[in-house]
Design a protein around this motif. Sequence first.
Motif: not given
Length: 197
Positions: A38, A42, A47-48, A51, A81, A85, A88-89
């Motif tokens: 992650a 990330a 953030n990791a 995630i 994962t 990710a 999330s991005r």
Amino acid sequence: MGNIESEDDGLWSRSLKGEGEAFGVLFDRHRDRVFRHAFRLARDRHNAEDIMSTAFLELWRRRGKVRLVEGSILPWLLVTTTNIARNSRRAAFRYSSLLRSLPRNDEAFDATSDGSYMDDAVDINVALALGTLNTTDLQLVSLVVFEEYTLSAAAAVLNLTRGAAKTRMHRARLRMKAAIYGAAGATPATVVERERP
């Protein structure tokens, strides 16, 4: 991948029967590798962590559809994962775009311009090159290159034939090389050269 991972199937079966302790052992066993993966994607520790937590939450939420590969839950976690990710991005990009569109004065702090979140452990050129890959290729590269799964095992978890996985791996390497060479002052990253049979 080793004796520890070959025991995942027993722990997973016990988890499905409601044994929380067995699920906890799976979490303890794989959290570090999931976090590293992650973090690679990330490039931000917080953030990791989010995630990684979401990946394990998805593991439990989608437990009826989870497939073990060679007796291990880890490939499923790594693919999940990668997907989390990417989502999330996308969300961060939309949020960043919204912030840029808002009126602001010159003294306001711009959270999007602070580069202090970058960690030396992540090669920025490789991270940017990974961003040029589509979802399946990113998952394949992650499993084969970073997590050192065989091409056959990675193909199995991604529902690809070995031949298709080999072709995708070759094209992904070419795309990543082009992205890395395109970066100013970049040198070839040997990490994208590794491929196990």
